[in-house]
Design an enzyme around this catalytic site. Structure first.
Site: not given
Ligand code: NAP
Length: 492
Positions: A151, A227-228, A232, A249, A283, A463
């Site tokens: 995102n 990420g999610s 995380g 995060e 986020c 961060e």
């Molecule tokens: P995600 O599905 O958790 O993926 C994040 C990253 O982790 C991607 O590079 C993903 O790879 C990788 N990943 C997935 N499964 C994994 C595993 N089992 N082991 C290690 N890495 C793994 O999140 P997203 O859908 O990309 O992003 C949206 C989420 O990010 C939302 O929940 C949002 O709130 C959160 N977010 C939080 C912040 C903050 O600062 N708090 C900022 C931005 C976004 P793939 O792409 O290959 O699946």
């Protein structure tokens, strides 16, 4: 068709993996940007080896010089901002203006971190022992694994890479599989800035294969993940089981409290941009409004008037107000939550469906959606949707508003609209979020301010700001005795 390459040991190399996916434009799936080869565990391990081999000499380079390379990369990102922003919009779907804003944020963070290379000092501490000197030094930790979401495919990688590199760590980076093109353009900026081979490596691939290989590798000493929440927390546990440092995060469900004395024009503008900017996929997006009964109808009337004029469509067009969800799976999640909201008895005021224009026929679009009369026990109030869906919770009192805002397991950001100073300060002290705003949207953040969440949003140190350097460095305590004395019996 462009095939995205890994970057290992200073070379762009095509993966030997057998699984391939297309990188498609979420606003128009007929527009294919390129092909992603999902890399293997062996390729991820090779990247860690390259980073490990480069660590000693990178650590020896003085921090101001490391900072100068990061500053040069920031300059190149600035010069190439139009190309990077158009690519980002085509593969992720946010508006071009939002992509340009994101790139500016990446530049600001790089410049801030680059300058910190000149301030990466410890402190001189007075000792009880006469004619002895005590001081601390900040040293890099080792190989840092950076795992990022789709995102913010420019800003988030940069807000991890810049401090990691300036602090003297080497990096293995896994971008989201949905946004490899932006990641490759960023890598090229670091190459052209003169970063030595092996210092920064990128592997494109699935989280399960590449991400986990990084986290489990014995040479990786730091993990920074965004990420999610489910993913995380899993990464945090894996890192903890190896005794290495991790910073995760994760998800958010950011509330805005609107008090009965609020400037409603300000509140409407802030909630509108917070809820529907970037199609609700920030986020820091506003997903809940907690509002006092007395002003709820007037607020909603003005907000709905704005929402009814929104243009949904191609995010590259300057007159578009909102683009698509990032992919079919994210769109399905949004549509599923809309059904859940209806089934649990929330009142649908607008949206809840997909637009029907020719412009949106081939993309993952959903109309901006507002639910009124949402209760704090409903799923749409408590679970992250990550789409343009806003919940309105009506309350009687300010105390009730605080309870409702805090009743959720997430805690990234929040905002209050009030003209009452004592309410504003009570809110600042009692709201359970890592970032908070008064009379402004839940969005954004400046490079020099810390960024991160409480509760199920964040684990590990913050961060950004100067605090991030505590995560990316070890502190070494140094004692120098210039007395020449054996100090027998007086060692402490
Ligand atoms: P995600 O599905 O958790 O993926 C994040 C990253 O982790 C991607 O590079 C993903 O790879 C990788 N990943 C997935 N499964 C994994 C595993 N089992 N082991 C290690 N890495 C793994 O999140 P997203 O859908 O990309 O992003 C949206 C989420 O990010 C939302 O929940 C949002 O709130 C959160 N977010 C939080 C912040 C903050 O600062 N708090 C900022 C931005 C976004 P793939 O792409 O290959 O699946």
């Amino acid at each position: 068709m462009q095939v995205y390459k890994n970057f290992i040991g200073g070379e762009f190399v095509e993966s030997k993996g057998s699984k391939r996916i297309l990188n498609t434009n979420p606003a128009d799936t007929r527009d294919i940007l390129g092909e992603v080869i999902l890399s293997t565990k062996e390729e991820a391990a090779a990247a860690v080896d390259a980073a490990s081999n480069a660590f000693k000499s990178w650590k020896r380079m003085p921090a101001p010089k490391r900072g100068a390379i990061v500053a040069k990369a920031a300059q190149l990102i600035g010069e190439r901002r139009q190309e990077i922003a158009r690519t980002l919009t085509r593969e992720e779907g946010k508006l071009l203006s939002e992509a340009l804003g994101e790139i500016q944020r990446a530049i600001n963070i790089s410049e801030f971190c680059a300058a910190h290379g000149r301030r990466l000092n410890g402190e001189v501490i007075p000792l009880e022992l006469a004619d002895n000197v005590g001081y601390t030094m900040k040293e890099p930790v080792g190989v840092a694994a950076l795992i990022t979401p789709w995102n913010f495919p420019a800003a988030i990688p940069i807000w991890k890479m810049a401090p990691a590199l300036v602090a003297g760590n080497t990096v293995v980076f896994k971008p989201a599989s949905l946004t490899p093109a932006t990641a490759e353009l960023l890598m090229q900026c670091f190459v052209d800035a003169g970063l030595p081979a092996g210092v920064l490596n990128m592997i494109i691939g699935s989280g399960g294969e590449v991400g986990n290989t990084f986290v489990d590798h014995p040479d990786v000493r730091l993990v920074s993940f965004t990420g999610s929440t489910d993913i995380g927390l899993g990464i945090y546990k894996r890192a903890a089981s190896r005794g290495i440092r991790a910073q995760c995060e994760m998800g958010g469900k950011n509330p805005v409290i609107i008090c009965d004395d609020a400037d409603l024009d300000l509140a409407v503008a802030g909630v509108y941009s917070g809820a529907f900017g970037s199609s609700g996929q920030r986020c820091t997006a506003t997903s809940r409004v907690v509002i006092q009964h007395g002003v709820a109808d007037a607020f909603l009337e003005r907000l709905l008037a704005k929402v009814h004029t929104m243009k949904i469509g191609n995010p590259l067009d300057a007159d578009t107000d909102m683009g698509p969800s990032v992919d079919a799976s994210q769109l399905k999640t949004v549509m599923d939550y809309i059904e859940i909201g209806k089934n649990q008895g929330a009142e649908l005021l607008v949206g809840g469906d997909k637009p029907t224009s020719a412009e949106t026929a081939h993309g993952f679009f959903v109309n901006p959606t507002i639910f009124d009369k949402v209760r704090t026990d409903m799923r749409i109030h408590n679970e992250e949707i990550f789409g343009p869906v806003l919940s309105i919770v009506r309350v009687e009192s300010f105390d009730e508003a605080l309870d409702a805002a805090n009743s959720c397991e997430f805690g990234l950001t929040s905002s209050v609209y009030t003209r009452d100073l004592s309410r504003a300060f009570r809110y600042i002290h009692e709201i359970e979020t890592g970032i908070t705003h008064v009379n402004s949207p839940t969005l954004g953040g400046e490079a020099q301010m810390p960024f991160g969440g409480l509760k199920n949003t964040g684990v590990g140190p913050r961060e950004q700001g100067t605090e991030v350097f505590d995560f990316y460095t070890e502190t070494k305590a140094v004692y120098i005795d210039y007395t020449g004395s054996k100090r027998e019996g007086k060692l402490y």
